[in-house]
Design an enzyme around this catalytic site. Sequence first.
Site, PDB file in Angstrom:
ATOM      1  N   LYS A  22      31.104 -26.664   5.912  1.00  0.00           N
ATOM      2  CA  LYS A  22      32.078 -25.658   6.387  1.00  0.00           C
ATOM      3  C   LYS A  22      31.404 -24.301   6.600  1.00  0.00           C
ATOM      4  O   LYS A  22      31.583 -23.669   7.642  1.00  0.00           O
ATOM      5  CB  LYS A  22      33.199 -25.523   5.335  1.00  0.00           C
ATOM      6  CG  LYS A  22      34.033 -24.258   5.485  1.00  0.00           C
ATOM      7  CD  LYS A  22      35.091 -24.143   4.423  1.00  0.00           C
ATOM      8  CE  LYS A  22      34.683 -23.493   3.133  1.00  0.00           C
ATOM      9  NZ  LYS A  22      34.686 -22.021   3.087  1.00  0.00           N
ATOM     10  N   ASN A  23      30.643 -23.842   5.613  1.00  0.00           N
ATOM     11  CA  ASN A  23      30.124 -22.475   5.671  1.00  0.00           C
ATOM     12  C   ASN A  23      28.967 -22.322   6.656  1.00  0.00           C
ATOM     13  O   ASN A  23      28.576 -21.196   6.972  1.00  0.00           O
ATOM     14  CB  ASN A  23      29.715 -21.994   4.272  1.00  0.00           C
ATOM     15  CG  ASN A  23      30.941 -21.749   3.407  1.00  0.00           C
ATOM     16  OD1 ASN A  23      32.056 -21.702   3.917  1.00  0.00           O
ATOM     17  ND2 ASN A  23      30.738 -21.607   2.101  1.00  0.00           N
ATOM     18  N   CYS A 116      40.237 -10.778  -2.235  1.00  0.00           N
ATOM     19  CA  CYS A 116      40.868 -12.084  -2.371  1.00  0.00           C
ATOM     20  C   CYS A 116      40.830 -12.496  -3.830  1.00  0.00           C
ATOM     21  O   CYS A 116      40.345 -11.749  -4.668  1.00  0.00           O
ATOM     22  CB  CYS A 116      40.249 -13.120  -1.457  1.00  0.00           C
ATOM     23  SG  CYS A 116      38.619 -13.622  -1.919  1.00  0.00           S
ATOM     24  N   ARG A 121      35.853  -8.194  -2.072  1.00  0.00           N
ATOM     25  CA  ARG A 121      34.837  -8.729  -1.151  1.00  0.00           C
ATOM     26  C   ARG A 121      34.530  -7.657  -0.107  1.00  0.00           C
ATOM     27  O   ARG A 121      35.045  -7.674   0.991  1.00  0.00           O
ATOM     28  CB  ARG A 121      35.339 -10.016  -0.487  1.00  0.00           C
ATOM     29  CG  ARG A 121      35.861 -11.015  -1.481  1.00  0.00           C
ATOM     30  CD  ARG A 121      35.232 -12.349  -1.588  1.00  0.00           C
ATOM     31  NE  ARG A 121      34.399 -12.932  -0.616  1.00  0.00           N
ATOM     32  CZ  ARG A 121      34.636 -14.108  -0.042  1.00  0.00           C
ATOM     33  NH1 ARG A 121      35.757 -14.748  -0.279  1.00  0.00           N
ATOM     34  NH2 ARG A 121      33.757 -14.640   0.776  1.00  0.00           N
ATOM     35  N   ASP A 308      29.522 -21.072  -5.604  1.00  0.00           N
ATOM     36  CA  ASP A 308      30.532 -22.029  -5.131  1.00  0.00           C
ATOM     37  C   ASP A 308      30.531 -23.340  -5.921  1.00  0.00           C
ATOM     38  O   ASP A 308      31.348 -24.226  -5.649  1.00  0.00           O
ATOM     39  CB  ASP A 308      30.324 -22.317  -3.635  1.00  0.00           C
ATOM     40  CG  ASP A 308      30.704 -21.128  -2.768  1.00  0.00           C
ATOM     41  OD1 ASP A 308      31.334 -20.189  -3.289  1.00  0.00           O
ATOM     42  OD2 ASP A 308      30.347 -21.124  -1.570  1.00  0.00           O
ATOM     43  N   ARG A 400      41.223 -26.353   2.737  1.00  0.00           N
ATOM     44  CA  ARG A 400      40.387 -25.407   3.480  1.00  0.00           C
ATOM     45  C   ARG A 400      38.919 -25.834   3.444  1.00  0.00           C
ATOM     46  O   ARG A 400      38.154 -25.440   4.324  1.00  0.00           O
ATOM     47  CB  ARG A 400      40.487 -24.007   2.853  1.00  0.00           C
ATOM     48  CG  ARG A 400      41.848 -23.368   3.016  1.00  0.00           C
ATOM     49  CD  ARG A 400      41.819 -21.959   2.480  1.00  0.00           C
ATOM     50  NE  ARG A 400      40.629 -21.284   2.962  1.00  0.00           N
ATOM     51  CZ  ARG A 400      40.009 -20.302   2.334  1.00  0.00           C
ATOM     52  NH1 ARG A 400      40.464 -19.858   1.188  1.00  0.00           N
ATOM     53  NH2 ARG A 400      38.933 -19.744   2.845  1.00  0.00           N
TER      54      ARG A 400
HETATM   55  C1  EPZ Z   1      29.724 -16.810   1.723  1.00  0.00           C
HETATM   56  O1  EPZ Z   1      30.662 -15.725   1.697  1.00  0.00           O
HETATM   57  C2  EPZ Z   1      30.539 -18.070   1.570  1.00  0.00           C
HETATM   58  N1  EPZ Z   1      31.510 -18.133   2.656  1.00  0.00           N
HETATM   59  C3  EPZ Z   1      31.264 -18.080   0.224  1.00  0.00           C
HETATM   60  O2  EPZ Z   1      31.907 -19.322   0.071  1.00  0.00           O
HETATM   61  C4  EPZ Z   1      30.215 -17.944  -0.892  1.00  0.00           C
HETATM   62  O3  EPZ Z   1      30.882 -17.875  -2.125  1.00  0.00           O
HETATM   63  C5  EPZ Z   1      29.368 -16.698  -0.659  1.00  0.00           C
HETATM   64  O4  EPZ Z   1      28.779 -16.720   0.668  1.00  0.00           O
HETATM   65  C6  EPZ Z   1      28.263 -16.555  -1.664  1.00  0.00           C
HETATM   66  O5  EPZ Z   1      27.411 -17.653  -1.587  1.00  0.00           O
HETATM   67  C7  EPZ Z   1      31.103 -18.473   3.875  1.00  0.00           C
HETATM   68  O6  EPZ Z   1      29.940 -18.702   4.151  1.00  0.00           O
HETATM   69  C8  EPZ Z   1      32.148 -18.637   4.914  1.00  0.00           C
HETATM   70  P1  EPZ Z   1      28.340 -12.851   0.528  1.00  0.00           P
HETATM   71  P2  EPZ Z   1      30.189 -14.264   2.070  1.00  0.00           P
HETATM   72  O7  EPZ Z   1      28.479 -11.768   1.531  1.00  0.00           O
HETATM   73  O8  EPZ Z   1      29.106 -14.323   3.073  1.00  0.00           O
HETATM   74  C9  EPZ Z   1      28.634  -8.875  -1.952  1.00  0.00           C
HETATM   75  C10 EPZ Z   1      33.653 -20.797  -0.447  1.00  0.00           C
HETATM   76  O9  EPZ Z   1      34.233 -21.121  -1.525  1.00  0.00           O
HETATM   77  N2  EPZ Z   1      28.809  -8.202  -0.663  1.00  0.00           N
HETATM   78  O10 EPZ Z   1      27.086 -13.659   0.552  1.00  0.00           O
HETATM   79  O11 EPZ Z   1      31.403 -13.476   2.399  1.00  0.00           O
HETATM   80  C11 EPZ Z   1      29.791  -9.783  -2.297  1.00  0.00           C
HETATM   81  O12 EPZ Z   1      30.863  -9.081  -2.874  1.00  0.00           O
HETATM   82  C12 EPZ Z   1      33.338 -19.352  -0.122  1.00  0.00           C
HETATM   83  O13 EPZ Z   1      33.355 -21.628   0.434  1.00  0.00           O
HETATM   84  C13 EPZ Z   1      28.752  -6.830  -0.609  1.00  0.00           C
HETATM   85  O14 EPZ Z   1      28.557  -6.151  -1.626  1.00  0.00           O
HETATM   86  O15 EPZ Z   1      29.598 -13.795   0.704  1.00  0.00           O
HETATM   87  C14 EPZ Z   1      29.143 -10.751  -3.240  1.00  0.00           C
HETATM   88  O16 EPZ Z   1      29.033 -10.191  -4.501  1.00  0.00           O
HETATM   89  C15 EPZ Z   1      33.944 -18.385  -1.040  1.00  0.00           C
HETATM   90  N3  EPZ Z   1      28.908  -6.215   0.593  1.00  0.00           N
HETATM   91  C16 EPZ Z   1      27.734 -10.906  -2.657  1.00  0.00           C
HETATM   92  O17 EPZ Z   1      27.537  -9.745  -1.839  1.00  0.00           O
HETATM   93  C17 EPZ Z   1      29.095  -6.913   1.746  1.00  0.00           C
HETATM   94  O18 EPZ Z   1      29.218  -6.300   2.802  1.00  0.00           O
HETATM   95  C18 EPZ Z   1      27.509 -12.118  -1.836  1.00  0.00           C
HETATM   96  O19 EPZ Z   1      28.578 -12.288  -0.910  1.00  0.00           O
HETATM   97  C19 EPZ Z   1      29.154  -8.301   1.678  1.00  0.00           C
HETATM   98  C20 EPZ Z   1      29.002  -8.932   0.452  1.00  0.00           C
END
Ligand code: EPZ
Length: 421
Positions: A22-23, A116, A121, A308, A400
């Site tokens: 999915k991701n 969320c 996020r 995850d 989802r």
């Molecule tokens: C991806 O989300 C995945 N979703 C998430 O999977 C997964 O949990 C996450 O990566 C971490 O591996 C998809 O790929 C669609 P991040 P993403 O930006 O890219 C912080 C699932 O269950 N951050 O890598 O949105 C954030 O808060 C989902 O399938 C900032 O600080 O996650 C987190 O602590 C849930 N500023 C860390 O970085 C930003 O602008 C990593 O988040 C963006 C993120």
Amino acid sequence: MDKLVIEGGRVLSGKVRISGAKNACLPILAAALMTEEACLIKNVPDLKDISTMIDILSELGRDVSRKGDEVEISSGSVKNVTAPYDMVSTMRASIAVLGPLLARYGEAKVSFPGGCVIGPRPIDLHLKGLRALGADITIEEGYIVARAGKLKGKRIYLGGHFGSSVLATANTLMGAALAEGDTIIEDAACEPEVVDLVNFLNAMGADITGGGTPTIRVSGVKILKGAEYSVVPDRIEAGTYMIAAIATGGRLFLENAEAKHNLALIDKLEECGGVITETSGGMDVSRRGRAIHPTDVTTLTYPGFPTDLQAQTMSLVTICDGISVITEKIYPERFIHISELNRMGAEIFLEGSTAIVHGVKKLSGAPVMASDLRASAALVLAGLIAEGCTEVSRIYHLDRGYEHIEDKLSAVGASIKRVSE
Ligand code: EPZ
């Protein structure tokens, strides 16, 4: 609303086919907006989040059709550049259309995704990456409004408070792919889903190297063409079924699963008593002996232990012979599953962003409520190992991200059925 009714205590045995990730698929579908030629994406899982992304592409004016596990985005141009609130609010990954629209059409208006259930996020890194490429971005009436003449290549440091970001890396590199000149993204996310996006963009004619390392180099090209591409298998789905095999004391062959994408999980599952063998077509997973042993887990960015799979691993060690410690470093508040697991007889205590899990002899089936995608999977796993009947409600979260979960589990011996509430 549907719920899953699970009779626990069955030993799982047989073969589970792992679906496309999915991701990986979500940003790849968004990247198809960067060309006006047709794209064919294969190995696409049948999931609610994927339909949401298809709806967004259609809303933007692209003609998208799905046949089995293939999605075709026909040739054509977008008719508007707005991803509306009602779509983005159901799926944060919708933000992945920001970079492609901006790069190809010079403007984008995407609803601000908000927080969320797994905690705040932020999107600062998405904005930082695209602004560094020259985009002018403002927040207006709940929307991210981005404009750019022509994006321009730049050296960008993209690390944040919690390390690298998967989708911020994706947005920045999609912007850079069509920018003028060269871009270097430092502290880029190394997740296999980013590598898959890089491979798809290169198949479209982009010039990107270093995918899967913290330094990604992009030489901007003028146009991208259509491409045919097959999505990588889902490492999180694979990891969930690996845990199911070990938790029930069974044996599963996970067809298509890629061991190299799950090394941190394999390391911990072996500590817990799992036996995992990589074969040419997938992975064979079983348990050594009767007991599940305790472990300590800290979630980190790739190749560290994935957030995850944190909740599912917690379900496994609820019945281990000792105390396990699980620390969440990506989403420090991602622990909503603890109270539901404790309703089933687990003994889990939360100290800040660390969960201390005292292993118990058995879990006992109960009605429980799913709260997010991976927490829901954790409750299904707990239901499989518990004595008696577990009813998991609000399973729209599961739909989802887990393709036909009840069919896949029933086929390997679980007693699980979907009923309408
Ligand atoms: C991806 O989300 C995945 N979703 C998430 O999977 C997964 O949990 C996450 O990566 C971490 O591996 C998809 O790929 C669609 P991040 P993403 O930006 O890219 C912080 C699932 O269950 N951050 O890598 O949105 C954030 O808060 C989902 O399938 C900032 O600080 O996650 C987190 O602590 C849930 N500023 C860390 O970085 C930003 O602008 C990593 O988040 C963006 C993120």
